[in-house]
Design an enzyme around this catalytic site. Sequence first.
Site, PDB file in Angstrom:
ATOM      1  N   ASP A  55      40.727  53.332  32.532  1.00  0.00           N
ATOM      2  CA  ASP A  55      41.192  52.596  33.705  1.00  0.00           C
ATOM      3  C   ASP A  55      42.712  52.591  33.792  1.00  0.00           C
ATOM      4  OD1 ASP A  55      39.942  51.439  35.975  1.00  0.00           O
ATOM      5  OD2 ASP A  55      40.846  49.531  35.443  1.00  0.00           O
ATOM      6  N   GLU A  96      50.098  44.684  36.397  1.00  0.00           N
ATOM      7  CA  GLU A  96      48.861  45.206  35.809  1.00  0.00           C
ATOM      8  C   GLU A  96      49.132  46.296  34.770  1.00  0.00           C
ATOM      9  OE1 GLU A  96      45.713  45.179  38.709  1.00  0.00           O
ATOM     10  OE2 GLU A  96      45.038  47.118  37.960  1.00  0.00           O
ATOM     11  N   GLU A 148      39.469  47.723  45.439  1.00  0.00           N
ATOM     12  CA  GLU A 148      39.817  46.412  44.858  1.00  0.00           C
ATOM     13  C   GLU A 148      38.606  45.488  44.829  1.00  0.00           C
ATOM     14  OE1 GLU A 148      42.411  46.694  43.269  1.00  0.00           O
ATOM     15  OE2 GLU A 148      44.205  46.080  44.359  1.00  0.00           O
ATOM     16  N   GLU A 218      33.018  54.669  41.868  1.00  0.00           N
ATOM     17  CA  GLU A 218      33.014  53.456  41.037  1.00  0.00           C
ATOM     18  C   GLU A 218      31.805  53.451  40.092  1.00  0.00           C
ATOM     19  OE1 GLU A 218      35.218  51.040  40.570  1.00  0.00           O
ATOM     20  OE2 GLU A 218      36.649  51.730  42.073  1.00  0.00           O
TER      21      GLU A 218
HETATM   22  C1  HMH Z   1      38.053  52.380  38.617  1.00  0.00           C
HETATM   23  N1  HMH Z   1      38.450  50.763  40.382  1.00  0.00           N
HETATM   24  C2  HMH Z   1      38.800  51.233  39.174  1.00  0.00           C
HETATM   25  N2  HMH Z   1      39.798  50.656  38.477  1.00  0.00           N
HETATM   26  C3  HMH Z   1      40.485  49.620  38.993  1.00  0.00           C
HETATM   27  N3  HMH Z   1      41.477  49.052  38.249  1.00  0.00           N
HETATM   28  C4  HMH Z   1      40.131  49.102  40.255  1.00  0.00           C
HETATM   29  C5  HMH Z   1      39.097  49.725  40.924  1.00  0.00           C
HETATM   30  C6  HMH Z   1      40.812  47.915  40.878  1.00  0.00           C
HETATM   31  O1  HMH Z   1      42.149  47.999  40.914  1.00  0.00           O
END
Ligand code: HMH
Length: 234
Positions: A55, A96, A148, A218
């Site tokens: 991520d 973040e 998001e 996702e």
């Molecule tokens: C895969 N989707 C993914 N990572 C993230 N951090 C977000 C959405 C949301 O910012």
Amino acid sequence: MESKTREEMEKIGIIDSWLRKHQLIYIGATRHPFILSIRDGSVDLYCFKTWLGQDYIFVREFVAFAASVLMKACKESDESSDMEVILGAMAALNDEIRWFKNEASKWEIELSGIAPRKATQDYCRFLESLMGKEVEYAVVITAFWAIESVYQESFAHCLEDGNETPPPLLDTCQRWGNRDFGQYCFSLKKIADRWLKKASGDILKKTEVVLLSVLEHEVAFWNMSRVHVAEAEH
Ligand code: HMH
């Protein structure tokens, strides 16, 4: 009466009408077994660490995508508040990135040594395809909201009553599952709906396809987190 679409009759936004229509894949993305395993405490920490590292790679690409959406908001949007919502998102992304670095050291993960897995590469490539000047604002702001929102709904679920989320993972769930993040996603949804309302049929079709692609990416991303390296390579 007959010429009215269902959302006009029911007075729901276009996004909500799409969420109804594509409910199964939306649930697939927001109630994925990986998320359910965090919520019930059965999560494999190896999978969690895999997710965290991947991520981080995704979020660095997401910053570039957010910048491209910000540019479009500045150029195309009629309301200055659009630009401010996206600028706020950029500021949050700055925080973040720092959070990821801190979290990685907490879990003893070396971020610089992580190679992107296939699902991460595919998702990053997809984001890149949305960054071009020719991609309409209505399309990208809807994608932005969806990206998001999947995280918001997923991690908020891990904080809801009855959860057995392991305490060391609560910080991650709070990051995306908190109320303010929910409010911010709602602002993005309102912006997207306002643009979709005045979009042409062609743009609507294109946006719906992009929304489905986001949801598929996702799901693939969560799936990838659950696959051990040895399996992934065979
Ligand atoms: C895969 N989707 C993914 N990572 C993230 N951090 C977000 C959405 C949301 O910012």
